[in-house]
Each structure stands twice: as C-alpha cells, then as structure tokens.
Design an enzyme around this catalytic site. Structure first.
Site, PDB file in Angstrom:
ATOM      1  N   LYS A 114      -7.680   1.812  24.652  1.00  0.00           N
ATOM      2  CA  LYS A 114      -8.739   1.841  23.634  1.00  0.00           C
ATOM      3  C   LYS A 114      -8.557   0.751  22.591  1.00  0.00           C
ATOM      4  O   LYS A 114      -9.528   0.169  22.121  1.00  0.00           O
ATOM      5  CB  LYS A 114      -8.800   3.216  22.951  1.00  0.00           C
ATOM      6  CG  LYS A 114      -9.281   4.299  23.891  1.00  0.00           C
ATOM      7  CD  LYS A 114      -9.613   5.588  23.157  1.00  0.00           C
ATOM      8  CE  LYS A 114     -10.150   6.603  24.152  1.00  0.00           C
ATOM      9  NZ  LYS A 114     -10.831   7.720  23.513  1.00  0.00           N
ATOM     10  N   LYS A 197     -17.731   4.193  37.137  1.00  0.00           N
ATOM     11  CA  LYS A 197     -18.043   5.508  36.578  1.00  0.00           C
ATOM     12  C   LYS A 197     -19.283   5.403  35.692  1.00  0.00           C
ATOM     13  O   LYS A 197     -19.410   4.427  34.947  1.00  0.00           O
ATOM     14  CB  LYS A 197     -16.840   5.942  35.727  1.00  0.00           C
ATOM     15  CG  LYS A 197     -16.619   7.418  35.625  1.00  0.00           C
ATOM     16  CD  LYS A 197     -15.486   7.721  34.644  1.00  0.00           C
ATOM     17  CE  LYS A 197     -15.959   7.616  33.212  1.00  0.00           C
ATOM     18  NZ  LYS A 197     -15.089   8.266  32.230  1.00  0.00           N
ATOM     19  N   LYS A 200     -21.415   5.615  28.921  1.00  0.00           N
ATOM     20  CA  LYS A 200     -22.356   5.155  27.897  1.00  0.00           C
ATOM     21  C   LYS A 200     -22.167   3.662  27.617  1.00  0.00           C
ATOM     22  O   LYS A 200     -23.065   3.007  27.105  1.00  0.00           O
ATOM     23  CB  LYS A 200     -22.242   5.980  26.620  1.00  0.00           C
ATOM     24  CG  LYS A 200     -20.869   6.011  25.993  1.00  0.00           C
ATOM     25  CD  LYS A 200     -20.877   6.892  24.740  1.00  0.00           C
ATOM     26  CE  LYS A 200     -19.488   7.091  24.193  1.00  0.00           C
ATOM     27  NZ  LYS A 200     -18.739   8.166  24.898  1.00  0.00           N
TER      28      LYS A 200
HETATM   29  P1  ADP Z   1     -17.997   7.945  28.359  1.00  0.00           P
HETATM   30  O1  ADP Z   1     -17.102   7.710  29.572  1.00  0.00           O
HETATM   31  O2  ADP Z   1     -19.439   7.710  28.632  1.00  0.00           O
HETATM   32  O3  ADP Z   1     -17.466   7.233  27.143  1.00  0.00           O
HETATM   33  P2  ADP Z   1     -16.712  10.279  27.236  1.00  0.00           P
HETATM   34  O4  ADP Z   1     -15.434   9.565  27.406  1.00  0.00           O
HETATM   35  O5  ADP Z   1     -17.206  10.561  25.853  1.00  0.00           O
HETATM   36  O6  ADP Z   1     -17.865   9.511  28.053  1.00  0.00           O
HETATM   37  O7  ADP Z   1     -16.612  11.612  28.066  1.00  0.00           O
HETATM   38  C1  ADP Z   1     -16.890  12.914  27.609  1.00  0.00           C
HETATM   39  C2  ADP Z   1     -16.596  13.883  28.743  1.00  0.00           C
HETATM   40  O8  ADP Z   1     -17.424  13.591  29.879  1.00  0.00           O
HETATM   41  C3  ADP Z   1     -15.156  13.802  29.262  1.00  0.00           C
HETATM   42  O9  ADP Z   1     -14.724  15.116  29.586  1.00  0.00           O
HETATM   43  C4  ADP Z   1     -15.261  12.954  30.508  1.00  0.00           C
HETATM   44  O10 ADP Z   1     -14.236  13.240  31.451  1.00  0.00           O
HETATM   45  C5  ADP Z   1     -16.635  13.328  31.042  1.00  0.00           C
HETATM   46  N1  ADP Z   1     -17.234  12.197  31.754  1.00  0.00           N
HETATM   47  C6  ADP Z   1     -17.648  11.027  31.205  1.00  0.00           C
HETATM   48  N2  ADP Z   1     -18.183  10.217  32.129  1.00  0.00           N
HETATM   49  C7  ADP Z   1     -18.124  10.897  33.311  1.00  0.00           C
HETATM   50  C8  ADP Z   1     -18.531  10.588  34.651  1.00  0.00           C
HETATM   51  N3  ADP Z   1     -19.113   9.437  34.951  1.00  0.00           N
HETATM   52  N4  ADP Z   1     -18.318  11.514  35.619  1.00  0.00           N
HETATM   53  C9  ADP Z   1     -17.736  12.709  35.315  1.00  0.00           C
HETATM   54  N5  ADP Z   1     -17.333  13.055  34.084  1.00  0.00           N
HETATM   55  C10 ADP Z   1     -17.515  12.170  33.082  1.00  0.00           C
HETATM   56 NA    NA Z   2     -14.430   7.939  28.777  1.00  0.00          NA
END
Ligand code: ADP
Ligand code: NA
Length: 330
Positions: A114, A197, A200
């Site tokens: 990060k 993956k 956002k």
């Molecule tokens: P991003 O990856 O968009 O930044 P976050 O890190 O805020 O999203 O993730 C919030 C939750 O959603 C976490 O528990 C994460 O494991 C799950 N998550 C995020 N993206 C995915 C994905 N593409 N597939 C499955 N779970 C996801």
């Molecule tokens: Na993430």
C-alpha cells in the site's frame, strides 16, 4: 447454546460497492449472520490512514452502511455499526501498539504494497500501524471467527500472536481467533481484463460493475464482456478466464451449480450467456437500488440503526477494554 462470534470490517469506499465486494465479502456477511453472533463495521478509522475529504468520508460511510443493509444485513440478526462510534477501538489500538515490536509491524506485507503505491515518504504512520488497529478491532469482540480473504491471513496471524502475548504477560484476557477463510468465496475478475481482479482501481471502468451504477450501463458491460475466440461455454480458469468469470457470477447470483450451467448452455453461444447474465444482474440489482435509496432517504432510520448498533458493540467492547486496562495496571 451460544453462537460463535464473528467480526468483520469493510472500508467506506467512494460512491458504490462493486460486484466483487458483494460476491466476495458482503454476501458472506449476510450468510454468517445466521450461524454466528456477527459484528460488522464500516471502518472509517481505517479509511483515514490515507487522506480523505471530511464531507465525502461522512457521506461514503453512511452510503456504505445503507448498501450493507440493502444487501441483506439485518440489524435484528447482527450488529452493524460505524467504527469511530465505538471509541474503544482507538483505545485498545494504542494498547496493542505498545505490545507490538517495530520489526514485527515492519514485516506486514500489506503496508509494503500500500505504501509503495503512494510513495513511501507520503505514507502515514497510521497506515503503518493499521494492522495493529485491526488486531484491536477483532480482540475487542472476543471474536472466534474472522471472515477474511487470503490477503488478510498475515493480519490474523498477528492478531493471534498479540492475543497470546497479552494473555501470557497479563493473564487470560482475549479469545485467540481463527481466520475464517471462506473456501468457496467467489473471486470476481474484471469484465474487460478477466485475468485482473475486479477492483475499484480498475484500469478501465468498462470492466468494473458498480452496484449503484445505472443498471442499463451495467447490463451493457455484461453484454460486451471480453471472452475468447472459442465458442464452447466451459469453466476453465486458465484457458477461458472470461467465460469462467461469467459462469462464476451467474452461479453466485442464481445459485445454479457451474456443471449445471455448462449443461444448460451446451450448444449455445457466448451471446446467450452474456445476455442472460445482464438480465439476471439487473433483476438482482433493481431491488438493491430501491432498498439503498430507502435508507438514504430516511436518515432518521439509518441513524437509529447505527446508534443501536454502536450501543450493542460498545457494551461488549467496553467490557473487554476495561479488563485489558485493569490487567495492565491502567
Ligand atoms: P478493492 O479491491 O476494489 O479495493 P476492497 O479492498 O475495499 O476492494 O475490498 C473489500 C472487500 O471486498 C474485501 O473483503 C475483499 O476481499 C473483497 N473483494 C474486493 N474485490 C474483490 C473481487 N474482485 N472478488 C472477490 N472479492 C473481492
Ligand atoms: Na483490495
């Protein structure tokens, strides 16, 4: 019979949760509220480890809570609250900071990832110590299970280490939690780049399905999802990542097993799968929009749900903090 306790937190993301957040995390929260005494929080204290606009943070925190409720969290069956409404998080966070080694904290790989994104000099000390705040988040509720993705496993290990260290030094105080890595959890990929993956921070917004976008826009994204030059609808992550991702989403939203879907789509083209999935998503997301709008349009109800949640959470958190303070001589 007491149900095991579960704790999980989700960041108040800007605007809308995406389909990966829903299928990979939020849907599991909804399921766990049946089997567990579940505590879920919107982690605004974690959000401020990177710069935030105050008005936007406040709005996004409420929006996150509204979406969690719209997705099926039931305040009668779980405890939903905002992290900063329970001051014990910051208080136990400090205690945990004081029993963590600097080297130990430095080994957390998430910080390396990060902070690299922001430039190491601009990363805050808060970002460095956020895994330790996460330890406090979990230990405050004496959680048995922590539903997390694989990327959080190291933080659960830290939680176990610090709980055992504190218990060893000061006497039994904290439950040592186990990670609850949900095996069958759907990992959702970008619709335009199915090897990445869904996130956002996607390179192209065309591959990202935001839950609160206009359903017509999302339907179009499904219909123009990237697949491959073959025609057979078969689950094969390696050679057919696009088709496999669409099958995963279809299966997760309809509850139909993937082998059954392969049979249903035998002899049919990719177009049929994409069009069906667009329709299935719209059908699922339309009531989700309505429920989110209802919560946002009725701030008194939302405030009251969150106030009750914070009160329930505080009752547990205050008891744990008092015990920890007492054992330490505070
Ligand atoms: P991003 O990856 O968009 O930044 P976050 O890190 O805020 O999203 O993730 C919030 C939750 O959603 C976490 O528990 C994460 O494991 C799950 N998550 C995020 N993206 C995915 C994905 N593409 N597939 C499955 N779970 C996801
Ligand atoms: Na993430």
């Amino acid at each position: 019979f007491e149900r095991p306790r579960a704790l999980s937190g989700i960041q108040p993301t800007a605007g809308s949760f995406h389909l990966g957040n829903y299928l990979g995390a939020i849907r599991q929260y909804v399921a766990l509220q049946e089997s567990h005494d579940a505590f879920y929080m919107v982690v605004d204290l974690h959000a401020i480890t990177v710069p935030q606009d105050p008005a936007e943070l406040r709005a996004n925190t409420r929006l996150a809570a509204a979406q969690l409720l719209a997705a099926g969290l039931d305040p009668e069956r779980c405890t939903l609250f905002i992290q900063s409404h329970v001051p014990e998080h910051a208080q136990l966070g400090w205690v945990m900071n004081c029993i963590t080694g600097f080297g130990e904290a430095s080994r957390m790989t998430q910080f390396k990832d990060k902070s690299a994104k922001q430039g190491a000099d601009r990363a805050t000390v808060g970002l460095f110590t956020y895994p330790i705040l996460q330890v406090a988040d979990i230990l405050l509720y004496q959680a048995d299970a922590v539903p997390v993705g694989e990327d959080q496993r190291q933080h659960i290990e830290l939680t176990r280490d610090l709980a055992e260290r504190f218990n060893g030094r000061y006497g039994p105080t904290f439950t040592v939690p186990a990670p609850h890595i949900v095996r069958e959890v759907a990992k959702i990929y970008d619709l335009q780049d199915p090897t990445a993956k869904m996130s956002k921070s996607a390179a192209s917004p065309k591959g990202l399905v935001n839950l609160l976008d206009d359903p017509k826009v999302s339907a179009k994204k499904f219909r123009s999802a990237v697949t491959d030059t073959d025609t057979v609808i078969r689950y094969d992550e390696k050679d057919k990542p696009g088709v496999s991702n669409l099958l995963t989403i279809h299966s997760a939203l309809t509850g139909t097993g993937i082998p059954e879907l392969e049979r249903q789509y035998e002899g049919k083209g990719y177009g049929a799968l994409k069009t069906d999935l667009a329709d299935i998503f719209v059908e699922w997301v339309t009531p989700f929009h309505e429920r989110t709008r209802e919560y946002l349009g009725d701030p008194e109800t939302l405030d009251s749900v969150l106030a009750k949640g914070a009160e329930k959470a505080r009752a547990v958190a205050a008891e744990t903090l008092a015990a920890a303070y007492d054992r330490m001589g505070l």
